[in-house]
Each structure stands twice: as C-alpha cells, then as structure tokens.
Design a protein around this motif. Structure first.
Motif, PDB file in Angstrom:
ATOM      1  N   SER A 174       0.817  -1.209   0.000  1.00 44.72           N
ATOM      2  CA  SER A 174       0.000   0.000   0.000  1.00 44.72           C
ATOM      3  C   SER A 174       0.857   1.268   0.000  1.00 44.72           C
ATOM      4  O   SER A 174       2.057   1.233   0.264  1.00 44.72           O
ATOM      5  CB  SER A 174      -0.924   0.011   1.214  1.00 44.72           C
ATOM      6  OG  SER A 174      -0.151  -0.003   2.396  1.00 44.72           O
ATOM      7  N   SER A 175       0.206   2.383  -0.277  1.00 40.98           N
ATOM      8  CA  SER A 175       0.878   3.661  -0.409  1.00 40.98           C
ATOM      9  C   SER A 175       0.192   4.711   0.452  1.00 40.98           C
ATOM     10  O   SER A 175      -1.006   4.612   0.727  1.00 40.98           O
ATOM     11  CB  SER A 175       0.855   4.111  -1.877  1.00 40.98           C
ATOM     12  OG  SER A 175       1.301   5.436  -2.012  1.00 40.98           O
ATOM     13  N   VAL A 178      -2.679   7.727  -1.697  1.00 39.90           N
ATOM     14  CA  VAL A 178      -3.869   7.202  -2.367  1.00 39.90           C
ATOM     15  C   VAL A 178      -4.601   8.295  -3.138  1.00 39.90           C
ATOM     16  O   VAL A 178      -5.147   8.049  -4.224  1.00 39.90           O
ATOM     17  CB  VAL A 178      -4.802   6.523  -1.348  1.00 39.90           C
ATOM     18  CG1 VAL A 178      -6.122   6.117  -2.009  1.00 39.90           C
ATOM     19  CG2 VAL A 178      -4.127   5.297  -0.748  1.00 39.90           C
ATOM     20  N   SER A 188      -9.833   4.238  -6.866  1.00 41.08           N
ATOM     21  CA  SER A 188      -8.923   3.870  -5.777  1.00 41.08           C
ATOM     22  C   SER A 188      -8.223   2.563  -6.110  1.00 41.08           C
ATOM     23  O   SER A 188      -8.845   1.640  -6.660  1.00 41.08           O
ATOM     24  CB  SER A 188      -9.699   3.714  -4.470  1.00 41.08           C
ATOM     25  OG  SER A 188     -10.286   4.951  -4.095  1.00 41.08           O
ATOM     26  N   PHE A 191      -3.930  -2.815  -3.554  1.00 40.89           N
ATOM     27  CA  PHE A 191      -2.516  -3.162  -3.448  1.00 40.89           C
ATOM     28  C   PHE A 191      -2.365  -4.635  -3.057  1.00 40.89           C
ATOM     29  O   PHE A 191      -3.301  -5.275  -2.580  1.00 40.89           O
ATOM     30  CB  PHE A 191      -1.830  -2.279  -2.409  1.00 40.89           C
ATOM     31  CG  PHE A 191      -1.820  -0.822  -2.773  1.00 40.89           C
ATOM     32  CD1 PHE A 191      -0.937  -0.337  -3.722  1.00 40.89           C
ATOM     33  CD2 PHE A 191      -2.703   0.068  -2.172  1.00 40.89           C
ATOM     34  CE1 PHE A 191      -0.916   1.009  -4.076  1.00 40.89           C
ATOM     35  CE2 PHE A 191      -2.697   1.422  -2.509  1.00 40.89           C
ATOM     36  CZ  PHE A 191      -1.804   1.890  -3.456  1.00 40.89           C
TER      37      PHE A 191
END
Length: 338
Positions: A174-175, A178, A188, A191
């Motif tokens: 994940s980041s 977003v 969206s 991940f």
C-alpha cells in the motif's frame, strides 16, 4: 484470455527518441532541480536517439533529486500526452476505434518510452491491461510501473475523453499517496495484487475516436514503419556488426567470423539482421563507404592506398564499389572535396 495483439517488443532495452528525457528535464526544472547528463540543447535535435540505459540514468537522477514517492511518479506519468509521442501518437489519435489504436500502439511499441511492457487481454469477462515489469531494474521498478501506467491511461483519455477504469491493481504494498492515485486514474487502487493491471469495459474497444481519419493514420503508419526500420538498423545486432567491421578497418572478415565474435551462429546472425531490415553485405558496404570517405578527405592517401586498407585485392574493385555507393569515382570525390 486472448491477447488483443502481441507487443512488438518484450524488453525495455530498445533505442528511443529524446521527448521523454526532455519531459523529465522540464519536470525537474519546475521543481527547481537541474538534472545531470546530456545538455538539454543537444537533446532537441529532431533525429537524436538515446539508448534505453541513458533514459534510465535520467530516471534515477530524477529519483535522487526530485524524489521517488508515488506522487512524483504519478504526476510525471500524467505529463505524457498523445502528442509527446510524435507521429506514433498522431497515428493513435487518428485511428478509427480504440481497438485500432491499441493494436497500433502494441505494433509500434518501440516508438514509445515504456519500460514496463503492456499486454492487452480480452475475453467474455472483460478487457485487461497488464504491465510486465519483470525485467525492469528493482531500484526503479515501482516508480516506472506507476509512471508508465499513468502515462498509458492519460494517453487513452486523450484518445477517448470519456474512458474510465473499472478496477486498478498493483502488486506492491500500500501507499500513503492514495489521493494521487485517484487523481491520476479516477479510481482507488488495490494493493498486494498478483499483477499490475487495469480492468476496462470491453465495449470501449468499439467506440469511434473523435479525431479518426483513415488517410492520416495510413500516412502516419508509413512514417512509423520507416522510423522503426531506421532505429532497429542503428541499434542491437546491426550496430554490433557495424562496430566490429569498423575495428577491422572495413576488411571483410566474413559473416561466419563476425557471428563467432558475437557468440551467435551464422544462421542466427543472418536472421537477426533480416529482422532489422538489413544484411551483412549492406553493413559492410556502409562501413567501407564511411571509412573510404574519411580516408579520401585527408588528402594524404591515394586511391590505391585506400583500397588496400579496406581489404580490396585490386584498386579497380574498390573504384567500382565506390562508384556504386556514391555515383562518382574515388578520385573525383577526393578532387571535389579538396
């Protein structure tokens, strides 16, 4: 799933134009950073060509100066518009439908700037665009996957503004950016997926493009064919053969010997050259002509001397070949240049 069309290339290591590197330089300058490397003015020459590793070095310089965050990669990717790709981009814009544009883009993929190779798959379940980054260096893989996919989606919207993604997935974790993903892709992300991919409505393939023009796309296709042929002939195996012939001073070592030096069979070398639109004799003539003109330009060597240095048993054979290459004799060429 069946591929819509096979990509023209399977690896990122192909020669490129300079538009992508120029774009990255401008992107850095807007953030108050000057990237090292080839001076920008030298990159503006319309026929200038770069090795893929030179562009990769600019990417790494960008990461080390501007930053390697996902937001930087996505913002950069959105700068690649259809017109960034020159005649290749205009051909896509002029294609009759999105299907035609995608097939064209895959056919001439080595006129793009991608490092991650796209595959477009279609079945009853939908249209899937998958990015293969398996051969991209690990230190830039995440950055380039984001840049390349956001660039592809930006260009697709240039072709068909109403296009939208149904699903967006990335293989990496994940980041914290977003919101930047939503801005770039309109959805969206998910991940930790099995692949980097976007899912689209397959009906998009049949939609006509607003700027479709059959005459324009045919003209662009012809120019793309010529451009691809020139780039392939000036890179890869043909360039390796050319370099070895130059080291030999234009002497004809024979295809078998050149193949041995390249650790290839003569048959494989012949096939590789044919695929690149050239041949051993054609490359030998090209090297010999270049070397002959350079030696004659000095005004020091006689025609007999030049013939001997190029490996000709008799000057008459060299004179005949030179006239075939240039339309004039070596002596006339030397007099004219003096």
């Amino acid at each position: 799933m069946a591929e819509l069309a096979a990509p023209a290339i399977r690896d990122w290591d192909y020669p490129r134009g300079t538009a992508s590197v120029l774009l990255m330089h401008r992107f850095a300058e807007e953030r108050g950073v000057a990237l090292p490397g080839v001076p920008v003015e030298e990159l503006r020459a319309p026929d200038r060509q770069l090795d893929a590793r030179q562009e990769l070095a600019v990417v790494r310089a960008l990461l080390s100066t501007v930053g390697s965050g996902d937001d930087v990669a996505l913002s950069l990717g959105c700068r690649y518009r259809a017109t960034t790709f020159g005649i290749f981009g205009f051909a896509c814009i002029s294609s009759p439908t999105m299907r035609d544009a995608m097939v064209f883009a895959l056919r001439y993929l080595d006129l793009s700037f991608t490092f991650c190779i796209p595959h477009v798959e279609l079945d009853a379940a939908g249209l899937r665009l998958v990015l293969d980054d398996s051969r991209v260096p690990e230190d830039v893989a995440r950055f380039l996957a984001l840049r390349d996919l956001s660039a592809i989606c930006t260009v697709m919207r240039d072709l068909l503004p109403e296009i939208s993604l149904e699903r967006l997935e990335f293989r990496f974790p994940s980041s914290s950016f977003v919101d930047a993903y939503r801005t770039a892709f309109g959805v969206s992300p998910i991940f930790g997926a099995a692949e980097h991919q976007v899912i689209l409505d397959p009906e998009l393939l049949n939609l006509p493009l607003p700027q479709a023009n059959e005459q324009t796309v045919a003209l662009c296709a012809a120019q793309c064919d010529a451009l691809v042929a020139r780039r392939r002939a000036r890179s890869g195996v043909p360039q390796l053969v050319r370099e070895r012939l130059v080291r030999l001073g234009g002497a004809d070592a024979g295809m078998d010997e050149i193949a041995r030096q390249l650790t290839l069979s003569a048959r494989t070398l012949r096939r590789r050259l044919t695929e690149a639109g050239t041949g051993y004799r054609q490359l030998l003539d090209e090297v010999r002509q270049t070397l002959a003109e350079e030696m004659l330009d000095t005004g020091v060597l006689s025609v007999d001397d030049v013939a001997l240095r190029l490996g000709y048993a008799e000057a008459s054979s060299f004179i005949y070949a030179f006239k075939r290459w240039t339309g004039t004799t070596p002596a006339a060429y030397a007099r004219r240049n003096r």
